[in-house]
Structures are given as structure tokens and as C-alpha cells.
Design a protein around this motif. Sequence first.
Motif, PDB file in Angstrom:
ATOM      1  N   LEU A  87     -25.901  20.663   7.298  1.00 51.57           N
ATOM      2  CA  LEU A  87     -25.542  21.798   6.456  1.00 51.57           C
ATOM      3  C   LEU A  87     -24.721  21.356   5.242  1.00 51.57           C
ATOM      4  N   ALA A  88     -23.974  20.257   5.370  1.00 49.57           N
ATOM      5  CA  ALA A  88     -23.250  19.715   4.220  1.00 49.57           C
ATOM      6  C   ALA A  88     -24.217  19.287   3.123  1.00 49.57           C
ATOM      7  N   VAL A  89     -25.319  18.671   3.526  1.00 50.46           N
ATOM      8  CA  VAL A  89     -26.350  18.279   2.556  1.00 50.46           C
ATOM      9  C   VAL A  89     -26.881  19.522   1.838  1.00 50.46           C
ATOM     10  N   ALA A  90     -27.168  20.571   2.595  1.00 48.19           N
ATOM     11  CA  ALA A  90     -27.710  21.796   2.011  1.00 48.19           C
ATOM     12  C   ALA A  90     -26.698  22.479   1.088  1.00 48.19           C
ATOM     13  N   SER A  91     -25.402  22.436   1.442  1.00 48.26           N
ATOM     14  CA  SER A  91     -24.369  23.053   0.600  1.00 48.26           C
ATOM     15  C   SER A  91     -24.280  22.364  -0.751  1.00 48.26           C
ATOM     16  N   ALA A  92     -24.304  21.031  -0.742  1.00 46.03           N
ATOM     17  CA  ALA A  92     -24.279  20.300  -2.010  1.00 46.03           C
ATOM     18  C   ALA A  92     -25.483  20.674  -2.873  1.00 46.03           C
ATOM     19  N   ALA A  93     -26.641  20.772  -2.240  1.00 46.31           N
ATOM     20  CA  ALA A  93     -27.853  21.083  -2.984  1.00 46.31           C
ATOM     21  C   ALA A  93     -27.787  22.469  -3.621  1.00 46.31           C
ATOM     22  N   VAL A  94     -27.276  23.465  -2.897  1.00 44.58           N
ATOM     23  CA  VAL A  94     -27.290  24.825  -3.423  1.00 44.58           C
ATOM     24  C   VAL A  94     -26.305  24.970  -4.581  1.00 44.58           C
ATOM     25  N   LEU A  95     -25.179  24.252  -4.563  1.00 42.35           N
ATOM     26  CA  LEU A  95     -24.252  24.306  -5.689  1.00 42.35           C
ATOM     27  C   LEU A  95     -24.865  23.679  -6.943  1.00 42.35           C
ATOM     28  N   LEU A  96     -25.584  22.594  -6.762  1.00 45.69           N
ATOM     29  CA  LEU A  96     -26.233  21.948  -7.901  1.00 45.69           C
ATOM     30  C   LEU A  96     -27.361  22.819  -8.458  1.00 45.69           C
ATOM     31  N   VAL A  97     -28.065  23.515  -7.573  1.00 45.54           N
ATOM     32  CA  VAL A  97     -29.103  24.448  -8.038  1.00 45.54           C
ATOM     33  C   VAL A  97     -28.466  25.577  -8.846  1.00 45.54           C
ATOM     34  N   PHE A  98     -27.331  26.084  -8.387  1.00 48.85           N
ATOM     35  CA  PHE A  98     -26.629  27.126  -9.156  1.00 48.85           C
ATOM     36  C   PHE A  98     -26.261  26.605 -10.545  1.00 48.85           C
ATOM     37  N   ALA A  99     -25.691  25.400 -10.602  1.00 49.89           N
ATOM     38  CA  ALA A  99     -25.308  24.838 -11.893  1.00 49.89           C
ATOM     39  C   ALA A  99     -26.517  24.720 -12.818  1.00 49.89           C
ATOM     40  N   PHE A 100     -27.640  24.279 -12.268  1.00 51.06           N
ATOM     41  CA  PHE A 100     -28.869  24.178 -13.062  1.00 51.06           C
ATOM     42  C   PHE A 100     -29.305  25.559 -13.562  1.00 51.06           C
ATOM     43  N   GLY A 101     -29.261  26.550 -12.681  1.00 50.79           N
ATOM     44  CA  GLY A 101     -29.657  27.895 -13.063  1.00 50.79           C
ATOM     45  C   GLY A 101     -28.745  28.492 -14.117  1.00 50.79           C
ATOM     46  N   ASP A 102     -27.434  28.236 -14.015  1.00 51.41           N
ATOM     47  CA  ASP A 102     -26.500  28.752 -15.019  1.00 51.41           C
ATOM     48  C   ASP A 102     -26.797  28.172 -16.392  1.00 51.41           C
ATOM     49  N   LEU A 103     -27.256  26.933 -16.441  1.00 50.72           N
ATOM     50  CA  LEU A 103     -27.576  26.279 -17.715  1.00 50.72           C
ATOM     51  C   LEU A 103     -28.947  26.684 -18.260  1.00 50.72           C
ATOM     52  N   THR A 104     -29.833  27.147 -17.377  1.00 51.79           N
ATOM     53  CA  THR A 104     -31.220  27.383 -17.799  1.00 51.79           C
ATOM     54  C   THR A 104     -31.650  28.835 -17.619  1.00 51.79           C
ATOM     55  N   THR A 105     -31.843  29.258 -16.380  1.00 51.85           N
ATOM     56  CA  THR A 105     -32.389  30.592 -16.094  1.00 51.85           C
ATOM     57  C   THR A 105     -31.481  31.316 -15.107  1.00 51.85           C
ATOM     58  N   GLY A 106     -30.984  32.483 -15.509  1.00 45.34           N
ATOM     59  CA  GLY A 106     -30.013  33.203 -14.692  1.00 45.34           C
ATOM     60  C   GLY A 106     -30.505  33.548 -13.313  1.00 45.34           C
ATOM     61  N   ILE A 107     -31.786  33.855 -13.167  1.00 45.56           N
ATOM     62  CA  ILE A 107     -32.297  34.261 -11.857  1.00 45.56           C
ATOM     63  C   ILE A 107     -32.185  33.129 -10.851  1.00 45.56           C
ATOM     64  N   ILE A 108     -32.251  31.882 -11.313  1.00 44.15           N
ATOM     65  CA  ILE A 108     -32.070  30.742 -10.395  1.00 44.15           C
ATOM     66  C   ILE A 108     -30.640  30.725  -9.878  1.00 44.15           C
ATOM     67  N   ALA A 109     -29.682  30.979 -10.754  1.00 46.29           N
ATOM     68  CA  ALA A 109     -28.283  31.017 -10.329  1.00 46.29           C
ATOM     69  C   ALA A 109     -28.041  32.155  -9.341  1.00 46.29           C
ATOM     70  N   VAL A 110     -28.640  33.316  -9.586  1.00 37.25           N
ATOM     71  CA  VAL A 110     -28.493  34.455  -8.676  1.00 37.25           C
ATOM     72  C   VAL A 110     -29.093  34.128  -7.309  1.00 37.25           C
ATOM     73  N   ALA A 111     -30.269  33.498  -7.315  1.00 38.17           N
ATOM     74  CA  ALA A 111     -30.888  33.097  -6.046  1.00 38.17           C
ATOM     75  C   ALA A 111     -30.026  32.081  -5.310  1.00 38.17           C
ATOM     76  N   ALA A 112     -29.385  31.173  -6.058  1.00 37.61           N
ATOM     77  CA  ALA A 112     -28.502  30.191  -5.432  1.00 37.61           C
ATOM     78  C   ALA A 112     -27.283  30.854  -4.811  1.00 37.61           C
ATOM     79  N   ILE A 113     -26.772  31.910  -5.433  1.00 32.64           N
ATOM     80  CA  ILE A 113     -25.665  32.670  -4.838  1.00 32.64           C
ATOM     81  C   ILE A 113     -26.102  33.261  -3.498  1.00 32.64           C
ATOM     82  N   ALA A 114     -27.296  33.852  -3.479  1.00 31.48           N
ATOM     83  CA  ALA A 114     -27.793  34.448  -2.231  1.00 31.48           C
ATOM     84  C   ALA A 114     -27.960  33.391  -1.144  1.00 31.48           C
ATOM     85  N   ALA A 115     -28.601  32.268  -1.483  1.00 29.09           N
ATOM     86  CA  ALA A 115     -28.790  31.201  -0.493  1.00 29.09           C
ATOM     87  C   ALA A 115     -27.457  30.573  -0.105  1.00 29.09           C
TER      88      ALA A 115
END
Length: 404
Positions: free
Chosen positions: A280-308
Motif C-alpha cells: 500500500l505504500a507503493v500505491a500511496s506514492a503513486a497516487v500522490l504523483l498522479v495528483f501532481a501530474f493532474g494538477d499540472l495538466t488536466t484537473g479531472i486527473i487530480a480529482v480522480a487521484a483525490i478519490a483514489a
Amino acid sequence: MRSRRRWAVLAAGVAAQTAASAVVYGVPFLVPMLRDERGLSLAAVGVVVAAPTLGLLIALIAWGAVVDRVGERLPMAAGLGACGVVTGVLALLAPQSIAVAVGLLVLAGIGAASVNAASGRLIMGWFDVDERGLAMGIRQTAQPLGVAAAGLALPTLALREGSFAALGWPALACLVCAVLVLVVAADPPRAVRAPGDAPPASPYRSVVLPRVHAASALLVLPQFAISAFSLEYLVREQGWAPAAAGFFVAGAQIAGAGGRIASGWWSDRVGSRLRPMRQLAVASAAVLLVFAFGDLTTGIIAVAAIAAGSIITVADNGLAFTATAEIAGTAWSGRALGVQNTTQNIVATAAPPVLGAVIGVSSYAAGFALAALAPLAAIAVTPVAAEPVPERVAARATAASDGE
């Protein structure tokens, strides 16, 4: 034969922890109103958010020592009742001084700490090793359920009644649940140590338990990155209405409660608490990085990362608590759970103001990318190879109980 009463005790513990969590972790839902009412910066409001967890930090080990000595029921009821009274005072007075409000929230956290220390120890006493992962997972649903309840109620109440006045409802819930604990949550049977028997040895003679604490504390950072700032992000950066954002975050927290149960059941099936925790630590790191990517590019990716992230970043919590209690043994579990909670709340107290300051001078993407370093470190720190196998866990718990 296993007592059927264990499920009633567990239900009372979950209700108590839910009410306390609505107070301690509900403050982030007041952030938009606090900023509008008081003109606070994001860093300043982070101090208000961190105040109840500072109270937890101050009191957890002391409450753990109390429950190891006198039992779980009375300390839990007394602390929860005190949390309700102090929070009710804050709601009624709604002080203009932020320093006074912070002080009352710290006192509320001190009272709530009794539930954190005692409810986990109740599970150790009432449930056998093959059910503890599931039972602790159910117990750990209380935090996201409390956050979900706060998310559903507090933004709307704050708009109508004022930010601090909205806390009157979780304060009342704490008082009701304190009475429920007195009526339902019986202490588990305890063996009496024979005269002349040496007390059980400290589990801290080994580095295994400190490593569990350290890994769990590192995994708190992604959890609080999501919980402390998700509503603010949705309102300020994505343009959502506060009530809609509150419903979204509440739904994600309810899903997170299901994730905690699933991870506990998973750990019972695989006979390990720490292997799933590292995954789960691996998955937590991944979801934070996905949020950062979404914040820089497409908002819906960041919102999905918040949900996950609302599911993934909280799923490890019950595993760490179960591992702590099992490694410590029954004679030390109250204090060990107090240390576990304390190390977590050191991070929980520091995370909102520090991340708020980083986000304030840079961006959400930078703040969440920085937070991803913590779960990456937890992957290395989690002592999977040194984890006791279930048979050794059961033997240690029995030996410790016989020595009491």
C-alpha cells in the motif's frame, strides 16, 4: 468458545471513534469559511487544522499507560465526554481569538486521545489472532466515517451558523457515545500475574516495533495531504461549491472505510500485516504523483487521484495498529498503541501547516510531489522480514497474558 459480545463491544468502539474523529479530523471542512470569516492565510488555517492532532500527540502515551493499568471502558468514556464538553464550549462561544479556538481544539484532542488508546486495546482483548485484522479494519473505519459525517454536515452548517458553531453537532455526538461506551463496552477479561512473577519484557528491546511506528508515521503524510487539502483544492482550484465538495469528499471517505475493512481481511488471509502495508505504500506514492501530474495538466486527473487516494492512503492504518498490538503483546499493547498514535500524530500535526506553506509559495503539484517522498521511504522502513508469523504472534500474546 468466542463470546458474541465482542461484536457489540466493537460497535461501541467504532461509534466512539467516529464521534471523536468528526471533531479531530472535521476541522478541514471549516477551512473555506474560516478563511472568509477571519481572512486567514492557508498556513495560518493549517495551524487551526493541526490543533486537535496536537492534543492527541500530547496525551496518547499517557492514556495508553492508563488503560494498560485500569482497563479501557472508563478512560474511554471520560476522555470522550471531556472532548464533547470542550468542543461544545467552542461551538457556543465561537471566540474571535484564533488563539483561544486553537487552545480549545487542543484540549478536545487531549480528550479524544483516550478513544485512540483504548478502543484498539479492546480489540486485542476480545478478538483472536485470526479475526484481529478484520476487527481492527472495522475499527479503523471510524476515522473515515467520522470525516465523512463531518464532510456531509459541517460545510453546510458552517455557512448557516458560522464556522466554529458548526462543531456543536459532533460535540453532542461525543457526549452520546460516551454514555454508549459506559453501557456497552465492557473490559475484556484479564489474567492476574502471580506474586513474584516478572512483568513481561518490553517489546522495545528490538528495533522491529520502532520500525513499524516509523513506517506508519511516514504513511500518515499522504493521508493528511489528501484529507487536509482536498476540499480546499476542489473549492479554490476547481471551482466547486463547498457543499458539493463536501459530499464528494464524504463519499470518498466512506469508500476509504471499505478499503480499511478489505485490507484487514486481506491481512488475515495472507497471515501478514506488514507485507500488505508495504504494498500500500507503493500505491500511496503513486497516487500522490498522479495528483501532481493532474494538477499540472488536466484537473479531472487530480480529482480522480483525490478519490483514489482517499481509499489507498488510509488502507494501511489498521494493519499498522494490528501489527503493533500483536508484536507488543497484551501487557504492553496500550502503551505501544499510544506510541504508535503519537508517532503518527507528530506527522499529522506538522503536515497541514508545512504542506500549506509549501503549496502557498509554489503549487499543489509541488506540495503533493514532495509528500510522495514519505511513502517511498516507508517501503524501505517497513520490517516485513522481521514480522512474527501468526503462530508466534498467538504464542506471544498467550505468554504475555499468562504473565500478567
